[in-house]
Structures are given as C-alpha cells and as structure tokens.
Design a protein around this motif. Sequence first.
Motif, short mmCIF file in Angstrom:
data_model
loop_
_atom_site.label_atom_id
_atom_site.label_comp_id
_atom_site.label_asym_id
_atom_site.label_seq_id
_atom_site.Cartn_x
_atom_site.Cartn_y
_atom_site.Cartn_z
N GLY A 196 18.89 14.94 -54.26
CA GLY A 196 18.89 13.62 -55.23
C GLY A 196 19.12 12.40 -54.45
O GLY A 196 19.27 11.33 -55.24
N ALA A 197 19.17 12.31 -53.19
CA ALA A 197 19.11 11.13 -52.44
C ALA A 197 18.01 10.08 -52.79
O ALA A 197 17.00 10.44 -53.01
N THR A 198 18.25 8.85 -52.65
CA THR A 198 17.46 7.80 -53.09
C THR A 198 16.02 7.94 -52.24
O THR A 198 16.07 8.50 -51.29
N GLY A 199 14.82 7.77 -53.02
CA GLY A 199 13.56 8.03 -52.14
C GLY A 199 13.31 6.80 -51.34
O GLY A 199 12.21 6.53 -51.14
N ALA A 200 13.99 6.26 -50.51
CA ALA A 200 13.97 5.40 -49.69
C ALA A 200 14.04 5.72 -48.20
O ALA A 200 14.82 6.76 -48.03
N ALA A 201 13.34 5.20 -47.38
CA ALA A 201 13.18 5.85 -45.97
C ALA A 201 14.21 5.00 -45.26
O ALA A 201 14.29 3.95 -45.16
N VAL A 202 15.15 5.75 -44.79
CA VAL A 202 16.54 5.30 -44.09
C VAL A 202 16.28 5.91 -42.72
O VAL A 202 16.02 7.29 -42.48
N ALA A 203 16.70 5.17 -41.63
CA ALA A 203 16.42 5.44 -39.98
C ALA A 203 17.47 6.70 -39.98
O ALA A 203 18.53 6.61 -40.16
N GLY A 204 16.79 7.76 -39.36
CA GLY A 204 17.60 8.77 -39.14
C GLY A 204 18.11 9.71 -40.14
O GLY A 204 19.07 10.76 -40.02
N ARG A 205 17.52 9.67 -41.21
CA ARG A 205 17.76 10.46 -42.40
C ARG A 205 16.55 11.10 -43.05
O ARG A 205 15.60 10.68 -42.80
N GLY A 206 16.91 12.00 -43.87
CA GLY A 206 15.94 12.90 -44.62
C GLY A 206 16.19 14.23 -44.64
O GLY A 206 17.07 14.69 -44.89
N LEU A 207 14.79 14.92 -44.57
CA LEU A 207 15.09 16.42 -44.84
C LEU A 207 13.79 17.13 -43.93
O LEU A 207 13.13 16.26 -43.19
N ALA A 208 13.80 18.33 -43.93
CA ALA A 208 12.95 19.06 -42.92
C ALA A 208 12.01 20.05 -43.85
O ALA A 208 12.60 20.60 -44.87
N HIS A 209 10.79 19.98 -43.57
CA HIS A 209 9.84 21.17 -44.21
C HIS A 209 9.71 22.16 -43.32
O HIS A 209 9.48 22.07 -42.01
N LEU A 210 9.60 23.28 -43.95
CA LEU A 210 9.73 24.62 -43.07
C LEU A 210 8.39 25.17 -43.38
O LEU A 210 8.05 25.56 -44.50
#
Length: 203
Positions: free
Chosen positions: A92-106
């Motif tokens: 549910g994190a905001t859909g903005a690009a933040v340096a050093g943050r996010g998720l991984a696709h496997l």
Amino acid sequence: MSWTRGPLTLLAVCVLLAGAGGCGSGDARERGSGTSPTPVGALLEGRDTEGRPYRQVAQRDAPDLGIEVQPDTAGSWDVRLTVRRFRFSRAGATGAAVAGRGLAHLYVDGRLVTRLRTSEYRLAAHLVPRGTHHVTARLYADDGTAWAVDGRPVESTADITASEPGPGATPGATAPGEAGTHATDTRSRIGGRGSPGRAGKAS
C-alpha cells in the motif's frame, strides 16, 4: 471615507508582496511538505520483459542485490535476497519513486512468479520441474519502474537444477555440470545474467 484607508492599504501591501509569498500560508505549507520537485533518477527508453521502463540512477546511489536459493525437505525451494542501499516498502506504499525503496519481482526462467516486499520467499516445487532453471530477482521502485544502472536493471540470478526425487531424497540445486546443495549468485548485481564480460557462475 478615511475609515477605508487601513484595509485598502493592507490590500495593496498584500498585492505587492504576492510575488514574494503574499499574505497566505500556502507557500509555507509547500516548503514544509518535504516533497522534492525533482524526480529520482532518469527514465530511460529501455524497458524490461514486462514493458516497464527503467529508472536509471548513478552507480554510487544504486541498490545492490544478491540471491540465494536452497532446497528444503518438502521439495520446495527457499529463496533469500540480500540487499544494500535498499529497503522494501510496505504494502500500500505510495506510488512514487523514492531513492532506495521499493519491491522485488521474482522470476523463474523469465516468468514472473511473485512480487516481494520481504527478503525471503518459498518457491513451490511445481514451479521448478526437473531440469536446470534460472531464478532471478529484480528491484523496482514503488511506481513500477525498474531500478537500473548504465541502462541495465538491478537484478541477480541463481541457476538451480531440480532432479527427480527418489525415496527420502530432496531436490538439489547446482550450477550446470557441478554437484551441490544450493545455488548462490556470484554474478554482477547490475544487469545480472548476460552482462557482457561480467557473468559468473553459481556455487
């Protein structure tokens, strides 16, 4: 009519000061919001296998990613990611690009298996049939763009080999032509498999 002089004078002062912030508090609220007017990184024309654009950052600011895959006694596989300069965002994190943050696709052999917001995952046995397979993790920002350096995605790949289990046996994870019980990626964390002159092997 002198009773209107004060309000008119005040109005004139506010109009004159409008270019420097005026009499309102909107600019102060914007300055205190902490949002940056400059997007993180630069969007490239290149896209990943799902058609998502790359978001390029400098090498010194880029996240780093490693992957390790080990078989378990139930026939499935335990995947563990190692990250540096990166934090997984909560659901549910905001859909903005933040340096050093996010998720991984496997991915398994290029097919998307799941999206991860944690460093550990159990890969079901039916997703890894008998034979050699490539398990790849790739890092994304929360806006869906893939983190990249020098035009290549930040990803890591481990090669695993699943054998037909016999009675009491567990699947093995090996580099092609080698014996072993797990696969650990030792290749470049930027670009992963296929990076010219930088490919290694699982151990």
